[in-house]
Design a protein around this motif. Structure first.
Motif, PDB file in Angstrom:
ATOM      1  N   ALA A 109       0.831  -1.208   0.000  1.00  0.00           N
ATOM      2  CA  ALA A 109       0.000   0.000   0.000  1.00  0.00           C
ATOM      3  C   ALA A 109       0.864   1.256   0.000  1.00  0.00           C
ATOM      4  N   LYS A 110       0.414   2.262  -0.760  1.00  0.00           N
ATOM      5  CA  LYS A 110       1.123   3.537  -0.776  1.00  0.00           C
ATOM      6  C   LYS A 110       0.410   4.548   0.106  1.00  0.00           C
ATOM      7  N   CYS A 111       1.200   5.420   0.708  1.00  0.00           N
ATOM      8  CA  CYS A 111       0.656   6.497   1.520  1.00  0.00           C
ATOM      9  C   CYS A 111      -0.055   7.496   0.604  1.00  0.00           C
ATOM     10  N   MET A 112      -1.268   7.917   0.993  1.00  0.00           N
ATOM     11  CA  MET A 112      -2.049   8.841   0.160  1.00  0.00           C
ATOM     12  C   MET A 112      -1.399  10.222   0.083  1.00  0.00           C
ATOM     13  N   GLU A 113      -0.578  10.565   1.075  1.00  0.00           N
ATOM     14  CA  GLU A 113       0.001  11.894   1.112  1.00  0.00           C
ATOM     15  C   GLU A 113       1.340  11.973   0.354  1.00  0.00           C
ATOM     16  N   PHE A 123       3.760   0.961  11.358  1.00  0.00           N
ATOM     17  CA  PHE A 123       2.414   1.415  11.696  1.00  0.00           C
ATOM     18  C   PHE A 123       1.876   2.324  10.595  1.00  0.00           C
ATOM     19  N   ARG A 124       0.603   2.161  10.303  1.00  0.00           N
ATOM     20  CA  ARG A 124      -0.078   3.005   9.313  1.00  0.00           C
ATOM     21  C   ARG A 124      -1.392   3.450   9.927  1.00  0.00           C
ATOM     22  N   VAL A 125      -1.939   4.513   9.377  1.00  0.00           N
ATOM     23  CA  VAL A 125      -3.253   4.973   9.816  1.00  0.00           C
ATOM     24  C   VAL A 125      -4.219   4.725   8.667  1.00  0.00           C
ATOM     25  N   ALA A 126      -5.294   3.987   8.942  1.00  0.00           N
ATOM     26  CA  ALA A 126      -6.290   3.677   7.915  1.00  0.00           C
ATOM     27  C   ALA A 126      -7.499   4.588   8.086  1.00  0.00           C
ATOM     28  N   VAL A 127      -7.907   5.221   7.008  1.00  0.00           N
ATOM     29  CA  VAL A 127      -9.119   6.047   7.045  1.00  0.00           C
ATOM     30  C   VAL A 127     -10.045   5.565   5.931  1.00  0.00           C
ATOM     31  N   GLU A 128     -11.325   5.864   6.080  1.00  0.00           N
ATOM     32  CA  GLU A 128     -12.265   5.505   5.037  1.00  0.00           C
ATOM     33  C   GLU A 128     -12.564   6.766   4.247  1.00  0.00           C
ATOM     34  N   ARG A 139     -17.060   3.947  -0.900  1.00  0.00           N
ATOM     35  CA  ARG A 139     -16.228   4.151   0.288  1.00  0.00           C
ATOM     36  C   ARG A 139     -15.147   3.075   0.315  1.00  0.00           C
ATOM     37  N   THR A 140     -13.921   3.518   0.433  1.00  0.00           N
ATOM     38  CA  THR A 140     -12.824   2.557   0.392  1.00  0.00           C
ATOM     39  C   THR A 140     -11.734   2.977   1.370  1.00  0.00           C
ATOM     40  N   PRO A 141     -11.006   2.019   1.934  1.00  0.00           N
ATOM     41  CA  PRO A 141      -9.961   2.409   2.888  1.00  0.00           C
ATOM     42  C   PRO A 141      -8.756   3.031   2.184  1.00  0.00           C
ATOM     43  N   ASN A 155      -8.614  13.813   3.206  1.00  0.00           N
ATOM     44  CA  ASN A 155      -9.028  12.417   3.106  1.00  0.00           C
ATOM     45  C   ASN A 155      -9.485  11.851   4.445  1.00  0.00           C
ATOM     46  N   VAL A 156      -9.016  12.464   5.515  1.00  0.00           N
ATOM     47  CA  VAL A 156      -9.403  12.011   6.848  1.00  0.00           C
ATOM     48  C   VAL A 156     -10.865  12.353   7.106  1.00  0.00           C
TER      49      VAL A 156
END
Ligand SMILES: [Zn+2]
Ligand SMILES: [Zn+2]
Length: 190
Positions: A109-113, A123-128, A139-141, A155-156
């Motif tokens: 997975a790539k970081c959205m930022e 550690f990663r932070v998952a948001v919908e 809606r997708t993580p 996105n948060v």
């Protein structure tokens, strides 16, 4: 989709309900954990019951929250605490909803930022988030490095405080790990 709403500990009023974890009956008078859930099949929430030792392994965060507010005597409390801690460490507890933080299971997975991959085990932070997939919204993580969260609040879908509150509530990692991730998130906003 099942959404957890409220958790309660009480003595079973009858011997009719069975445990959602082990499927065996819960004896009358035995302490049980009730998790209020809303399913897609009904508008009214219903209670799902678990033996406390079963909940310790499967729903440690829900049980912990309910134990914190339960005023009665809980037998084998130390054993339950140990089982909850163990379950959280093993990572077999599912997150309670978005946003949450956990360790990336792969490095894909790539970081959205920052658009960099999130390293496996970090550690990663998952948001919908809502994504426009050719005319309809889905809606997708999405995933972020903790220190990239503050720069990516669009996105948060809320304020940083709301995000932190959700992460505290939904994550299934130990308190020490959670404190570290939260300080990384806050450090990203500085
Ligand atoms: Zn059970
Ligand atoms: Zn990043």
């Amino acid at each position: 989709m099942v959404r957890a709403m409220a958790n309660v500990i009480e003595e079973a009023k009858s011997g009719r309900a069975s445990c959602r974890t082990c499927k065996k009956a819960i004896a009358k008078g035995e302490l049980r954990l009730g998790v209020e859930t809303q399913t897609q099949f009904s508008d009214t929430p219903s209670m799902q019951w678990h033996h406390l030792p079963c909940a310790a392994g499967k729903l440690p965060a829900e049980l912990k929250e309910a134990l914190d507010t339960y005023e009665g005597e809980v037998p084998n409390r130390a054993e339950l605490d140990a089982a909850m801690e163990e379950a959280i460490k093993k990572g077999n507890a599912k997150p309670g909803g978005f946003p949450y933080t956990d360790r990336a299971p792969t490095g894909r997975a790539k970081c959205m930022e920052c658009d960099e991959p999130i390293e496996k085990g970090a550690f990663r932070v998952a948001v919908e988030r809502e994504v426009d997939t050719g005319g309809f919204m889905r809606r997708t993580p999405g995933y972020l490095h903790p220190q990239c969260v503050a720069a990516n609040l669009e996105n948060v879908g809320g304020s940083l405080d709301e995000l932190l509150e959700g992460v505290r509530k939904n994550s299934r990692i130990t308190q020490g790990e959670l404190d570290g991730v939260i300080s990384d998130i806050e450090g990203g906003g500085a």
